[in-house]
Design an enzyme around this catalytic site. Structure first.
Site, PDB file in Angstrom:
ATOM      1  N   SER A 103       3.446   2.210  -0.882  1.00 51.14           N
ATOM      2  CA  SER A 103       2.600   2.171   0.054  1.00 51.14           C
ATOM      3  C   SER A 103       1.525   0.918   0.177  1.00 51.14           C
ATOM      4  O   SER A 103       1.017   0.723  -0.805  1.00 51.14           O
ATOM      5  CB  SER A 103       1.634   3.556   0.000  1.00 51.14           C
ATOM      6  OG  SER A 103       0.625   3.493   0.968  1.00 51.14           O
ATOM      7  N   TYR A 162      -4.050   9.921  -4.120  1.00 51.50           N
ATOM      8  CA  TYR A 162      -2.848   9.618  -3.886  1.00 51.50           C
ATOM      9  C   TYR A 162      -2.379   8.258  -3.874  1.00 51.50           C
ATOM     10  O   TYR A 162      -1.311   7.887  -4.393  1.00 51.50           O
ATOM     11  CB  TYR A 162      -2.701   9.955  -2.280  1.00 51.50           C
ATOM     12  CG  TYR A 162      -1.526   9.379  -1.529  1.00 51.50           C
ATOM     13  CD1 TYR A 162      -0.320   9.721  -1.755  1.00 51.50           C
ATOM     14  CD2 TYR A 162      -1.848   8.478  -0.711  1.00 51.50           C
ATOM     15  CE1 TYR A 162       0.955   9.403  -1.280  1.00 51.50           C
ATOM     16  CE2 TYR A 162      -0.599   7.852  -0.284  1.00 51.50           C
ATOM     17  CZ  TYR A 162       0.679   8.374  -0.573  1.00 51.50           C
ATOM     18  OH  TYR A 162       1.591   7.785   0.069  1.00 51.50           O
ATOM     19  N   LYS A 182       0.341   5.968  -6.479  1.00 47.76           N
ATOM     20  CA  LYS A 182       1.512   4.857  -6.113  1.00 47.76           C
ATOM     21  C   LYS A 182       1.219   3.942  -7.159  1.00 47.76           C
ATOM     22  O   LYS A 182       2.130   3.183  -7.675  1.00 47.76           O
ATOM     23  CB  LYS A 182       1.364   4.427  -4.830  1.00 47.76           C
ATOM     24  CG  LYS A 182       1.864   5.629  -3.580  1.00 47.76           C
ATOM     25  CD  LYS A 182       3.101   5.998  -3.804  1.00 47.76           C
ATOM     26  CE  LYS A 182       3.557   7.003  -2.712  1.00 47.76           C
ATOM     27  NZ  LYS A 182       4.831   7.527  -2.944  1.00 47.76           N
TER      28      LYS A 182
HETATM   29  P1  NAD Z   1       7.296  13.928   4.133  1.00 50.38           P
HETATM   30  O1  NAD Z   1       6.251  14.720   3.566  1.00 50.38           O
HETATM   31  O2  NAD Z   1       7.825  13.813   5.534  1.00 50.38           O
HETATM   32  O3  NAD Z   1       8.892  13.785   3.463  1.00 50.38           O
HETATM   33  C1  NAD Z   1       8.757  13.842   1.731  1.00 50.38           C
HETATM   34  C2  NAD Z   1       9.776  14.980   1.381  1.00 50.38           C
HETATM   35  O4  NAD Z   1       9.908  15.350   0.054  1.00 50.38           O
HETATM   36  C3  NAD Z   1       9.699  16.303   2.230  1.00 50.38           C
HETATM   37  O5  NAD Z   1      10.961  16.722   2.977  1.00 50.38           O
HETATM   38  C4  NAD Z   1       9.464  17.348   1.256  1.00 50.38           C
HETATM   39  O6  NAD Z   1       9.969  18.447   1.285  1.00 50.38           O
HETATM   40  C5  NAD Z   1      10.095  16.423  -0.455  1.00 50.38           C
HETATM   41  N1  NAD Z   1       9.196  16.846  -1.398  1.00 50.38           N
HETATM   42  C6  NAD Z   1       8.162  16.506  -2.018  1.00 50.38           C
HETATM   43  N2  NAD Z   1       8.003  16.885  -3.205  1.00 50.38           N
HETATM   44  C7  NAD Z   1       9.218  17.397  -3.488  1.00 50.38           C
HETATM   45  C8  NAD Z   1       9.802  17.512  -4.872  1.00 50.38           C
HETATM   46  N3  NAD Z   1       8.910  17.585  -5.932  1.00 50.38           N
HETATM   47  N4  NAD Z   1      11.131  18.101  -5.022  1.00 50.38           N
HETATM   48  C9  NAD Z   1      11.970  17.983  -3.763  1.00 50.38           C
HETATM   49  N5  NAD Z   1      11.607  17.546  -2.733  1.00 50.38           N
HETATM   50  C10 NAD Z   1      10.083  17.196  -2.501  1.00 50.38           C
HETATM   51  O7  NAD Z   1       7.052  12.496   3.975  1.00 50.38           O
HETATM   52  P2  NAD Z   1       7.263  10.917   4.529  1.00 50.38           P
HETATM   53  O8  NAD Z   1       6.335  10.430   5.438  1.00 50.38           O
HETATM   54  O9  NAD Z   1       8.639  10.885   4.685  1.00 50.38           O
HETATM   55  O10 NAD Z   1       7.086  10.112   2.917  1.00 50.38           O
HETATM   56  C11 NAD Z   1       8.064   9.582   2.279  1.00 50.38           C
HETATM   57  C12 NAD Z   1       7.476   8.746   1.028  1.00 50.38           C
HETATM   58  O11 NAD Z   1       7.039   7.573   1.816  1.00 50.38           O
HETATM   59  C13 NAD Z   1       6.438   9.412   0.350  1.00 50.38           C
HETATM   60  O12 NAD Z   1       6.605   9.048  -1.251  1.00 50.38           O
HETATM   61  C14 NAD Z   1       5.334   8.898   0.888  1.00 50.38           C
HETATM   62  O13 NAD Z   1       4.238   8.943  -0.275  1.00 50.38           O
HETATM   63  C15 NAD Z   1       5.472   7.643   1.243  1.00 50.38           C
HETATM   64  N6  NAD Z   1       4.977   6.837   2.203  1.00 50.38           N
HETATM   65  C16 NAD Z   1       4.594   7.628   3.269  1.00 50.38           C
HETATM   66  C17 NAD Z   1       3.687   7.068   4.439  1.00 50.38           C
HETATM   67  C18 NAD Z   1       3.557   7.684   5.677  1.00 50.38           C
HETATM   68  O14 NAD Z   1       2.683   7.448   6.477  1.00 50.38           O
HETATM   69  N7  NAD Z   1       4.367   8.624   6.120  1.00 50.38           N
HETATM   70  C19 NAD Z   1       3.315   5.571   3.923  1.00 50.38           C
HETATM   71  C20 NAD Z   1       3.523   5.051   2.863  1.00 50.38           C
HETATM   72  C21 NAD Z   1       4.045   5.693   1.933  1.00 50.38           C
HETATM   73  C1  WQD Z   2      -5.046   4.998  11.065  1.00 49.93           C
HETATM   74  C2  WQD Z   2      -6.229   4.742  11.922  1.00 49.93           C
HETATM   75  C3  WQD Z   2      -8.289   6.126  11.312  1.00 49.93           C
HETATM   76  C4  WQD Z   2      -6.902   9.933  13.020  1.00 49.93           C
HETATM   77  C5  WQD Z   2      -2.512   6.749   5.872  1.00 49.93           C
HETATM   78  C6  WQD Z   2      -2.751   6.723   4.446  1.00 49.93           C
HETATM   79  C7  WQD Z   2      -1.901   5.593   3.795  1.00 49.93           C
HETATM   80  C8  WQD Z   2      -0.291   5.516   4.426  1.00 49.93           C
HETATM   81  C9  WQD Z   2      -0.423   5.644   5.794  1.00 49.93           C
HETATM   82  C10 WQD Z   2       0.761   6.824   2.977  1.00 49.93           C
HETATM   83  C11 WQD Z   2      -7.331   4.806  11.038  1.00 49.93           C
HETATM   84  C12 WQD Z   2      -7.847   6.180  12.861  1.00 49.93           C
HETATM   85  C13 WQD Z   2      -6.921   8.523  12.543  1.00 49.93           C
HETATM   86  C14 WQD Z   2      -7.546  10.223  14.379  1.00 49.93           C
HETATM   87  C15 WQD Z   2      -8.464   8.116  14.254  1.00 49.93           C
HETATM   88  N1  WQD Z   2       0.240   6.808   3.933  1.00 49.93           N
HETATM   89  N2  WQD Z   2      -7.774   7.708  13.151  1.00 49.93           N
HETATM   90  N3  WQD Z   2      -8.635   9.414  14.649  1.00 49.93           N
HETATM   91  O1  WQD Z   2      -5.404   5.865   7.044  1.00 49.93           O
HETATM   92  O2  WQD Z   2      -4.194   3.950   7.906  1.00 49.93           O
HETATM   93  O3  WQD Z   2      -3.147   5.322   6.275  1.00 49.93           O
HETATM   94  O4  WQD Z   2      -1.180   6.789   6.076  1.00 49.93           O
HETATM   95  O5  WQD Z   2       1.121   5.973   2.008  1.00 49.93           O
HETATM   96  O6  WQD Z   2      -1.848   5.705   2.498  1.00 49.93           O
HETATM   97  O7  WQD Z   2      -4.307   6.448   3.908  1.00 49.93           O
HETATM   98  O8  WQD Z   2      -3.371   6.170   8.709  1.00 49.93           O
HETATM   99  O9  WQD Z   2      -2.777   7.438  10.814  1.00 49.93           O
HETATM  100  O10 WQD Z   2      -4.471   8.367   9.155  1.00 49.93           O
HETATM  101  O11 WQD Z   2      -5.270   6.301  10.406  1.00 49.93           O
HETATM  102  O12 WQD Z   2      -9.297   7.275  14.690  1.00 49.93           O
HETATM  103  O13 WQD Z   2      -7.876  11.421  14.524  1.00 49.93           O
HETATM  104  O14 WQD Z   2      -6.398   5.691  12.838  1.00 49.93           O
HETATM  105  O15 WQD Z   2      -9.555   6.105  11.281  1.00 49.93           O
HETATM  106  O16 WQD Z   2      -8.251   3.830  11.322  1.00 49.93           O
HETATM  107  P1  WQD Z   2      -4.169   5.427   7.514  1.00 49.93           P
HETATM  108  P2  WQD Z   2      -4.017   7.021   9.765  1.00 49.93           P
END
Ligand code: NAD
Ligand code: WQD
Length: 338
Positions: free
Chosen positions: A126, A151, A155
């Protein structure tokens, strides 16, 4: 067909990646215990692709059960590891839960991959590892140990574990993908994000507000040093993100010997919170009630990606823009209903 184990394959990004793997001729095998997803996602995947990938309802931290998956599946080309917890705020109050699931599951997985001779891994990292970068756009070589939540540090730790393991096993190949802000849904409307409870993330909050589920969106701060005072992020369509995983697998398969490479996955463009709100209104014709509130603790002011490495090395570029992603998110929200 090349079999790819997809942990977390029923989740938001995982399900879209399973669709792209099928389209590219891979054979995805989903390992997910559905702790943050629903079995209905599998129907959505089938509706889009006409195929039902194999599914194991297994906790990746359950070594014995996960080992049975590897035994049953036989020869595996590679693994994509999505399974993790991702709620930043919750990780502050429950850090152990996050380290246990996010770091623990990777430890179990790497052990099983070594035992079963599987040598290719794509890992979900991330942009949170950068914290507030000093220079924008942020490149893969920018300082990356400034995460501002437990969190985020899971990573950082997972990335270091992968570097150490690649060093120890010269045949292991790992691609570490640093996602910026994934949004949107499949254009078909069959799969998308399933936020539990009140969403923390901006776009699910916007779509729920537009649908009347939430009264209004609070913009967390409009006094930042940005174009309009609200925070800047790099919002990327989840389908573009999903395609990058397939390209990472293709790229690794062409390499001989150790690989441990980091790639940013973003559009390269930053948009403010208010631009997202207005972009949504323009793309959908639906108003989003909103007002300006105080800053959210822990938010960085601006972050967006430098994407030339992903383009030049993987050959990956984005095909969707912000408004496409917002339109698809709204289409998905309407399918979910109010
Ligand atoms: P999500 O929660 O929709 O998907 C994660 C999936 O993993 C879920 O279906 C959950 O049931 C499963 N899971 C979690 N722990 C498990 C375990 N121990 N065993 C089996 N299944 C398990 O999340 P996402 O948004 O699809 O994110 C996927 C990956 O991407 C994660 O590693 C997250 O940290 C990373 N990521 C997400 C974002 C974001 O904003 N969505 C941003 C950056 C990185
Ligand atoms: C985006 C912008 C908020 C909600 C998070 C994780 C990051 C990554 C992606 C996993 C910010 C603003 C939000 C609301 C708002 N995930 N906001 N009102 O914080 O950039 O990133 O998700 O790895 O690790 O931190 O994403 O969608 O929460 O916020 O004004 O009700 O929207 O302040 O500026 P963020 P977000």
């Amino acid at each position: 067909m090349k079999k790819v184990i997809v942990t977390g394959g029923a989740g938001f990004i995982g399900s879209h990646t399973v669709v792209e793997l099928l389209a590219a001729g891979y054979e995805p095998v989903i390992v997910d215990d559905l702790r943050n997803s629903e079995e209905g996602v599998l129907k959505g995947i089938a509706a889009i692709t006409g195929r039902s990938p194999r599914f194991h309802r297994v906790d990746c931290n359950d070594r014995m059960a996960f080992d049975r998956v590897f035994r049953e599946e036989g020869q595996v080309h590679g693994v994509i590891h999505f399974a993790a917890y991702k709620a930043v705020g919750e990780s502050v109050s429950e850090p152990l839960k996050y380290y246990h699931n996010n770091v623990g599951s990777l430890t179990v997985l790497l052990g099983l991959m070594a035992e079963h001779g599987v040598k290719r891994l794509v890992f979900s990292s991330s942009c949170t590892v950068y914290g507030q970068p000093e220079q924008l756009p942020v490149t893969e070589s920018s300082p990356d140990r400034n995460a501002n939540s437990p969190y985020g540090y899971t990573k950082v730790v997972c990335e270091q574990l992968l570097r150490d393991q690649c060093h120890a096993d010269p045949l292991l190949q790992a691609v570490l993908l640093r996602y910026f802000n994934p949004i949107g849904a499949h254009p078909s409307g069959h799969i998308g994000e399933l936020p539990l409870g009140v969403p923390n993330n901006l776009v699910p909050f916007v779509t729920q507000t537009a649908a009347g589920i939430r009264k209004q969106l609070i913009v967390h701060g409009a006094d930042y040093a940005t174009r309009d005072g609200s925070c800047v992020r790099d919002y990327i369509h989840v389908v573009d993100l999903a395609r990058a995983h397939v390209m990472a697998l293709d790229w690794m398969a062409g390499k001989v010997g150790s690989v441990c490479e980091v790639f940013n996955l973003g559009t390269g463009e930053g948009n403010t919170v208010l631009e997202v709100v207005h972009g949504f209104e323009e793309a959908t014709g639906v108003k989003v009630h909103h007002s300006i509130g105080p800053r959210r603790p822990g938010d960085v002011e601006s972050v967006y990606a430098e994407t030339s490495k992903s383009r030049d090395v993987l050959g990956w570029t984005c095909t969707y823009g912000l408004k496409d992603a917002l339109r698809d998110a709204w289409n998905w929200q309407q399918r979910l209903g109010a």
